[in-house]
Design an enzyme around this catalytic site. Structure first.
Site, PDB file in Angstrom:
ATOM      1  N   HIS A  65       2.154 -13.450  -8.365  1.00  0.00           N
ATOM      2  CA  HIS A  65       1.846 -12.468  -7.514  1.00  0.00           C
ATOM      3  C   HIS A  65       2.471 -11.320  -7.216  1.00  0.00           C
ATOM      4  O   HIS A  65       3.683 -11.454  -7.206  1.00  0.00           O
ATOM      5  CB  HIS A  65       1.784 -13.303  -5.972  1.00  0.00           C
ATOM      6  CG  HIS A  65       0.705 -12.572  -5.050  1.00  0.00           C
ATOM      7  ND1 HIS A  65      -0.493 -12.529  -4.929  1.00  0.00           N
ATOM      8  CD2 HIS A  65       1.251 -11.647  -3.971  1.00  0.00           C
ATOM      9  CE1 HIS A  65      -0.855 -11.764  -4.192  1.00  0.00           C
ATOM     10  NE2 HIS A  65       0.066 -11.361  -3.490  1.00  0.00           N
ATOM     11  N   ASP A  74      -6.425 -15.811   6.590  1.00  0.00           N
ATOM     12  CA  ASP A  74      -5.735 -14.466   6.097  1.00  0.00           C
ATOM     13  C   ASP A  74      -6.677 -13.694   5.919  1.00  0.00           C
ATOM     14  O   ASP A  74      -6.245 -12.437   6.325  1.00  0.00           O
ATOM     15  CB  ASP A  74      -5.014 -14.805   4.658  1.00  0.00           C
ATOM     16  CG  ASP A  74      -4.416 -13.533   4.038  1.00  0.00           C
ATOM     17  OD1 ASP A  74      -3.558 -12.761   4.797  1.00  0.00           O
ATOM     18  OD2 ASP A  74      -4.865 -13.187   3.089  1.00  0.00           O
ATOM     19  N   ARG A 118      -5.179  -6.470  10.837  1.00  0.00           N
ATOM     20  CA  ARG A 118      -3.968  -5.929  10.599  1.00  0.00           C
ATOM     21  C   ARG A 118      -3.894  -4.351  10.075  1.00  0.00           C
ATOM     22  O   ARG A 118      -3.518  -3.952  10.561  1.00  0.00           O
ATOM     23  CB  ARG A 118      -2.931  -6.722   9.628  1.00  0.00           C
ATOM     24  CG  ARG A 118      -2.648  -8.032  10.442  1.00  0.00           C
ATOM     25  CD  ARG A 118      -1.774  -8.993   9.357  1.00  0.00           C
ATOM     26  NE  ARG A 118      -0.629  -8.116   8.657  1.00  0.00           N
ATOM     27  CZ  ARG A 118      -0.245  -8.782   7.267  1.00  0.00           C
ATOM     28  NH1 ARG A 118      -1.134  -9.564   6.621  1.00  0.00           N
ATOM     29  NH2 ARG A 118       0.639  -8.026   6.819  1.00  0.00           N
ATOM     30  N   SER A 140       0.904 -14.211   4.771  1.00  0.00           N
ATOM     31  CA  SER A 140      -0.588 -13.750   4.182  1.00  0.00           C
ATOM     32  C   SER A 140      -0.284 -14.187   2.498  1.00  0.00           C
ATOM     33  O   SER A 140      -1.337 -14.821   1.931  1.00  0.00           O
ATOM     34  CB  SER A 140      -0.438 -12.276   4.296  1.00  0.00           C
ATOM     35  OG  SER A 140      -1.566 -11.891   3.282  1.00  0.00           O
ATOM     36  N   LYS A 184      -2.018 -17.983   0.583  1.00  0.00           N
ATOM     37  CA  LYS A 184      -3.051 -17.890  -0.553  1.00  0.00           C
ATOM     38  C   LYS A 184      -2.273 -18.433  -1.831  1.00  0.00           C
ATOM     39  O   LYS A 184      -3.011 -19.144  -2.278  1.00  0.00           O
ATOM     40  CB  LYS A 184      -3.368 -16.371  -0.908  1.00  0.00           C
ATOM     41  CG  LYS A 184      -4.310 -15.803   0.161  1.00  0.00           C
ATOM     42  CD  LYS A 184      -4.216 -14.271  -0.063  1.00  0.00           C
ATOM     43  CE  LYS A 184      -3.061 -13.378   0.056  1.00  0.00           C
ATOM     44  NZ  LYS A 184      -3.455 -11.834   0.722  1.00  0.00           N
TER      45      LYS A 184
HETATM   46  N1  URA Z   1      -0.475  -8.429   0.003  1.00  0.00           N
HETATM   47  C1  URA Z   1      -1.040  -9.509   0.789  1.00  0.00           C
HETATM   48  O1  URA Z   1      -1.699 -10.315   0.177  1.00  0.00           O
HETATM   49  N2  URA Z   1      -0.956  -9.460   2.035  1.00  0.00           N
HETATM   50  C2  URA Z   1      -0.130  -8.705   2.723  1.00  0.00           C
HETATM   51  O2  URA Z   1       0.240  -9.004   3.837  1.00  0.00           O
HETATM   52  C3  URA Z   1       0.620  -7.682   2.148  1.00  0.00           C
HETATM   53  C4  URA Z   1       0.322  -7.426   0.539  1.00  0.00           C
END
Ligand code: URA
Length: 434
Positions: free
Chosen positions: A82, A161, A168, A183, A187
């Site tokens: 990621h 999220d 946010r 966040s 995931k």
């Molecule tokens: N990427 C994400 O998935 N979440 C964040 O808060 C920032 C970057």
């Protein structure tokens, strides 16, 4: 339990209990807590921070707020990667086939572009016919058979999220360590891989602007992953400068194919080899040097490119564009942006470069906007390069010629040209292992 009391507690800098965090995440997901109270708590967290235990508790609650993917039926080590988001970041397209060609099982859910950053799913959809919405059974079958699949995130993966991110984005609470950490990790944990490699970007094109903040975020995410029973490592990479030369969907696919053919730009190749080697280390348990050599060899021998073709074909994509990248989608118009002065490029405001590509049609200004797959930018001069007046700084591509003027002026404003050659920064800045 009352949301009001939880707000008072965090506003006053106190530590929330697991029950309070679970109450908040459940209520935010099922609609029981209104957006104004969610916003207030997110701002209190932004200002007061969270302990590691609170961040873990928030991450777990968010992970379990929706579906979780069960990859236990796949033989071998499932490994995911990621990126925290950048400009010109097409690493997943390169790293996933390298790792799969060496025996790793890459079952990856990816996102679309966000703000100035691009998204893997949009890039893959620039390949004619490529299907990013497989059923869970199709997804698992493909990983079992060929070791790699990349699909869009299912609607119900970590829905908390999705809710928080939307709020946010409009309440100036994105760049908070516990909120970014929860966040991303919620995931990734919900996606089910047993090993995860994080590409934490740092600099003007990333959400974390300083190396210190990026290191702290990386350590937190690695620790949270370990506490959740996963193997996690983070590679910190430079995003003070776009990665590679291409920004924009089909242009980035073309550059990714060039890397897989061993003809890509050095900075992008280096980041991909490093990320791949850390992932391979999780799969085989071999030492760092062996894994680096294996990743390089997967490109040299052509097995990574063959795996990429197999993956694209399996998901319905047209592979003729891989053999001959001239067949990938192309924009109708191009424009060469030339330098008005001589000197050295001393700085690139990388997020602004991402936004000038979005303005050409390569990304969305509003959620429902359609992307022009051939639109984007090929950067000819980057930080550290010498330019003479009249040199081409970049070539812009768009389907609508009228977009060039404003995008070019944004691009020019993003560059600083000075008289002194700046020091070159490394592309890979650190590796943090659990
Ligand atoms: N990427 C994400 O998935 N979440 C964040 O808060 C920032 C970057």
């Amino acid at each position: 339990m009352r949301m009001y009391d939880i707000l008072v507690k965090k506003r006053d800098g106190k530590v929330l209990s697991d029950d309070e965090i679970n109450f908040f995440v459940k209520g935010a997901t099922d609609g029981g807590i209104p957006d104004y109270q969610i916003s207030a708590l997110l701002m209190a967290i932004y200002l007061r921070g969270m302990t590691d235990k609170e961040t873990l508790s928030l991450t777990k609650a968010m992970e379990l707020s929706g579906d979780t993917v069960d990859l236990s039926g796949i033989d071998g080590v499932t490994v995911d990667k990621h990126s925290t988001g950048g400009v010109g970041d097409k690493t997943s397209l390169i790293v996933a086939p390298i790792v799969a060609s060496l025996g790793g099982k890459v079952a990856k859910m990816s996102g679309r572009g966000l703000g100035h950053t691009g998204g893997t799913i949009d890039k893959l959809e620039s390949i004619k016919g490529f299907n990013t919405s497989l059923t869970p059974d199709e997804f698992l079958k493909q990983v079992k058979e060929i070791g790699i699949s990349i699909v869009g995130q299912t609607g119900n993966l970590a829905p908390a999220d999705k809710k928080f991110y939307g709020i946010r984005d409009v309440t100036a609470t994105i760049d908070s360590l516990p909120l970014i950490c929860s966040s991303i990790m919620s995931k990734k944990l919900a996606s089910g891989a047993s090993a995860i490699v994080l590409d934490v970007k740092t600099g003007s094109g990333s959400f974390m602007k300083t190396l210190d903040d990026s290191r702290t975020l990386a350590k937190k995410m690695v620790d949270i992953g370990a506490m959740a029973g996963r193997k996690v490592a983070a590679v910190i990479t430079n995003m003070d400068i776009p990665l590679g030369k291409a920004v924009g969907n089909a242009l980035e696919v073309k550059e990714a194919i060039e890397v897989l053919k061993g003809q890509g730009p050095d900075d992008l190749t280096k980041v991909c080899i490093t990320l791949s080697s850390v992932m391979i280390g999780f799969v085989t348990g071999e030492d760092e040097k062996t894994c680096l050599l294996k990743a390089e060899d997967a490109i040299r021998s052509g097995i990574a490119l063959s795996k990429f073709k197999e993956f694209v074909a399996y998901q319905g994509g047209d592979i003729t564009g891989i053999d001959d990248t001239e067949l990938l989608p192309k924009a109708k118009f191009k424009y060469e942006l030339k330098s008005q002065r001589s000197g050295f490029i001393t700085h690139m405001e990388t997020d602004e470069i991402g936004l000038s590509s979005v303005m050409l049609g390569a990304g969305r200004e509003k959620k429902e906007d359609k992307i022009d797959m051939g639109a984007g930018i090929i950067i000819e001069k980057k930080t550290g390069d010498e330019v003479s007046a009249g040199d081409v700084l970049c070539v812009m591509y768009a389907d609508d010629e009228s977009k060039f003027t404003t995008s070019a002026s944004r691009y020019l404003n993003a560059l600083t040209i000075g008289d002194e050659k700046p020091d070159k920064k490394s592309t890979v800045l650190d590796i943090i292992r659990g």
